[in-house]
Every structure is written in C-alpha cells, then in structure tokens.
Design a protein around this motif. Structure first.
Motif, PDB file in Angstrom:
ATOM      1  N   PRO A 117       0.755  -1.167   0.036  1.00 25.72           N
ATOM      2  CA  PRO A 117      -0.050   0.068  -0.090  1.00 25.72           C
ATOM      3  C   PRO A 117       0.730   1.253  -0.074  1.00 25.72           C
ATOM      4  O   PRO A 117       0.274   2.120  -0.074  1.00 25.72           O
ATOM      5  CB  PRO A 117      -0.796  -0.111   1.296  1.00 25.72           C
ATOM      6  N   ASN A 118       2.284   1.093   0.070  1.00 26.82           N
ATOM      7  CA  ASN A 118       3.036   2.233   0.031  1.00 26.82           C
ATOM      8  C   ASN A 118       2.979   3.194  -1.341  1.00 26.82           C
ATOM      9  O   ASN A 118       2.239   4.001  -1.241  1.00 26.82           O
ATOM     10  CB  ASN A 118       4.470   1.792   0.291  1.00 26.82           C
ATOM     11  N   ALA A 119       3.614   2.532  -2.389  1.00 24.37           N
ATOM     12  CA  ALA A 119       3.507   3.292  -3.707  1.00 24.37           C
ATOM     13  C   ALA A 119       3.875   4.617  -3.781  1.00 24.37           C
ATOM     14  O   ALA A 119       3.346   5.387  -4.153  1.00 24.37           O
ATOM     15  CB  ALA A 119       1.940   3.064  -4.469  1.00 24.37           C
ATOM     16  N   MET A 120       5.179   4.714  -3.051  1.00 22.32           N
ATOM     17  CA  MET A 120       5.531   6.250  -3.034  1.00 22.32           C
ATOM     18  C   MET A 120       6.665   6.376  -3.882  1.00 22.32           C
ATOM     19  O   MET A 120       7.069   7.587  -4.028  1.00 22.32           O
ATOM     20  CB  MET A 120       6.337   6.319  -1.449  1.00 22.32           C
ATOM     21  N   VAL A 121       7.333   5.447  -4.503  1.00 10.50           N
ATOM     22  CA  VAL A 121       8.298   5.578  -5.529  1.00 10.50           C
ATOM     23  C   VAL A 121       7.883   4.996  -6.975  1.00 10.50           C
ATOM     24  O   VAL A 121       7.206   3.944  -7.064  1.00 10.50           O
ATOM     25  CB  VAL A 121       9.533   4.929  -5.052  1.00 10.50           C
ATOM     26  N   ASP A 122       8.509   5.950  -7.929  1.00  6.74           N
ATOM     27  CA  ASP A 122       8.107   5.497  -9.337  1.00  6.74           C
ATOM     28  C   ASP A 122       9.359   4.763  -9.866  1.00  6.74           C
ATOM     29  O   ASP A 122      10.395   5.360 -10.013  1.00  6.74           O
ATOM     30  CB  ASP A 122       7.728   6.664  -9.989  1.00  6.74           C
TER      31      ASP A 122
END
Length: 315
Positions: A117-122
C-alpha cells in the motif's frame, strides 16, 4: 543513477571520525563540556562544505533544496552519506565498490516503497527511481531501519569477511534515527588502541564481539533450519545436556578435556549447561559441537537419509 559517494565524501567522513575520536578522548579525560545537542549536526555541515563536489539535492529548476536545515543535506537523511562512507572506510573499499552497495540498497528500498500500500516511488526510469513528487530517490531517502538491514544483507554477499568490522565500526555506533542521531564513538580507558582513528574507530575486542554476535545468529538460524527440515539430526538442548553428562560420566574425560575437544571455553560451557531459555541454548557452540564429537567418540554413524522421489533415475 545519482550517487552520494565520492572521494571527497570519504575524506569528509575521515575528518568526522577523527573529530569524534578526539571528543571521546575528551570525555574519558574529564574534559567534556555541555555542548548544544545540535552542534555536531552544524559541525558536520561545516565539514561537508569544505570539500568540493559535495552538493545538496537539486530541485526541479536546479535550485538547491534546503532539507533538514542544511544545503549540504543530500535529501531527508543527510547522515546516510556518512554511513555509506564509513562502510567503505571500514571495509577498505574503493568508491566504485561502495557505489555498488549504494545502488543495491537504493533499488531494494525503491522496490519496497513502490509496492502497495506504500506506492511512494516511481520505477518507470530503470536508471533512477523517483519519488512521486519527481525528486530523485537516492541513498539518502532510505530510512535507517531499512538501511541497516540492507547493508548487512548486501555485505554478506559482497564482502562477508568484512561484516564484523562494519558492524562494530558503523552499524553498532549509529543511533536508531540516522537523520537526527549521531555516531557514538566508544569511550575507552587510556591506553586502549583503536584499529584506526579515521577508518575503524573501535578496538579489536569490539570487532571480536561483533563477530561473535554474527556467529551466534548464524548458529541459531542453522539450529532452527535443522529443527524444521532435518528433524532426525536435531537433538533438543535438554537432551544434548543429558548426553554430555552421560558421556562425561562414562568416558572418564574431564570437563576441561571435553571443552578443549569441542572448541569452547569454560564460561561458554557453563553458560550452556545452566541456561534455561531456548534461543541462547540454540546459539551456543556447545549445542552445535558436542553431539557430533560424542557420536564420533562412540563410533556412531549418522542416521541414514531416506531416499526421496527426487533420487530416482528418470528414464
């Protein structure tokens, strides 16, 4: 990939280590002064600023980003740069090898932070992960809790013989939060020799203790693996103690002779025989070394492993 490690960074880290050793010696000699807790951070910034080619993180328009109160902080965890330099100094690595560790840690953490659920980095750019705000995701963005784990993991693969030195001289000396914490150089009695003031600011005894902690962990994991996957070879600690007592009684061998034969000290032997908690028993060299020696002395053969379907020849 944007890198935070250069020859200048190594030299700055050397200077910081020499400064911290002097501070530890002042404390030992009773010359300690009540300093501002933020003074070491300010000192670090001054040292970073002395060396060329050490820059802060740049924004979208190329302007320096002032993060954590310093233009010389390369991202939210400015001390990560020194941690990486300290690892390279303690292990005796070149900048090129330190960059391999840097890249591995960045990629591992970026993958962790890119998953729900993080999805902080592309991760769309294979050469440089980016934060969701577009800023480069670098070594400085890795939190200390992850960084310590990654460094130990990668060191085991890259240079396992240096893990104890890195653990003693770097990992064990930093406070839990690398952003606000500091490196606590040990205060030794007068006359204690450090390995090196600027690279390995700890004694040989500290490195030996670090190695023993690593060995304990490896022995524990080996015991757990044996208990789960090789149950025929696993003997519970209480039964190992019983076998030792019975062997000493029947063989006529003294405890001292037995300890020498299995390669343990008197204190290690006594602590195992008295210990009640399971993990310290599984970590003990006595637990691992005694059963094979007793079996060998009795002329016992190891249990024969059953053939599995994988052992059969396939036509």
């Amino acid at each position: 990939m944007i890198t935070v490690i250069t020859e200048e960074v190594l030299e700055a880290a050397r200077e910081m280590n020499r400064r911290d050793v002097r501070s530890a010696e002042q404390i030992r000699d009773g010359e300690d002064k009540e300093d501002d807790p933020n003074s070491s951070v300010a000192d670090d910034d001054k040292i970073w600023a002395k060396y060329e080619n050490i820059e802060g993180l740049k924004g979208a328009e190329g302007q320096p980003l002032k993060i954590s109160g310093s233009y010389y902080s390369y991202g939210p965890y400015p001390r990560n740069r020194r941690i990486l330099a300290d690892v390279a100094l303690a292990a005796g690595w070149t900048v090129e090898k330190a960059r391999i560790l840097e890249r591995r840690c960045v990629n591992r953490n970026a993958k962790h932070m890119s998953s729900p659920p993080n999805a902080m980095v592309d991760l769309s750019d294979p050469n440089q992960p980016k934060m969701k705000n577009g800023r480069p995701f670098t070594f400085q963005n890795v939190s200390w809790s992850f960084l310590r784990f990654y460094i130990e993991l990668e060191m085991k693969e890259m240079d396992p013989t240096k893990l104890a030195i890195v653990k003693a001289a770097v990992l064990d000396l930093y406070e839990s939060n690398s952003k606000t914490g500091k490196k606590n150089i040990p205060v030794y009695p007068r006359g204690t020799k450090r390995q090196s003031d600027d690279a390995v600011p700890v004694s040989s005894a500290d490195i030996e203790r670090a190695q023993e902690e690593i060995d304990k962990q490896e022995r524990y994991l080996k015991a757990v693996h044996m208990q789960l996957y090789d149950k025929k070879s696993f003997v519970p600690p209480d039964k190992v103690k019983s076998r030792i007592k019975a062997f000493l009684k029947s063989s006529g061998m003294s405890e001292e002779e037995f300890q020498n034969a299995i390669g343990v000290t008197e204190s290690e032997f006594e602590s195992f025989m008295k210990e009640k908690k399971k993990r310290p028993q599984l970590e003990s060299k006595v637990f691992h070394n005694a059963p094979p020696f007793i079996s060998e002395q009795k002329g016992e053969r190891p249990a024969k492993r059953k053939r599995s379907i994988l052992d059969l020849d396939v036509a």
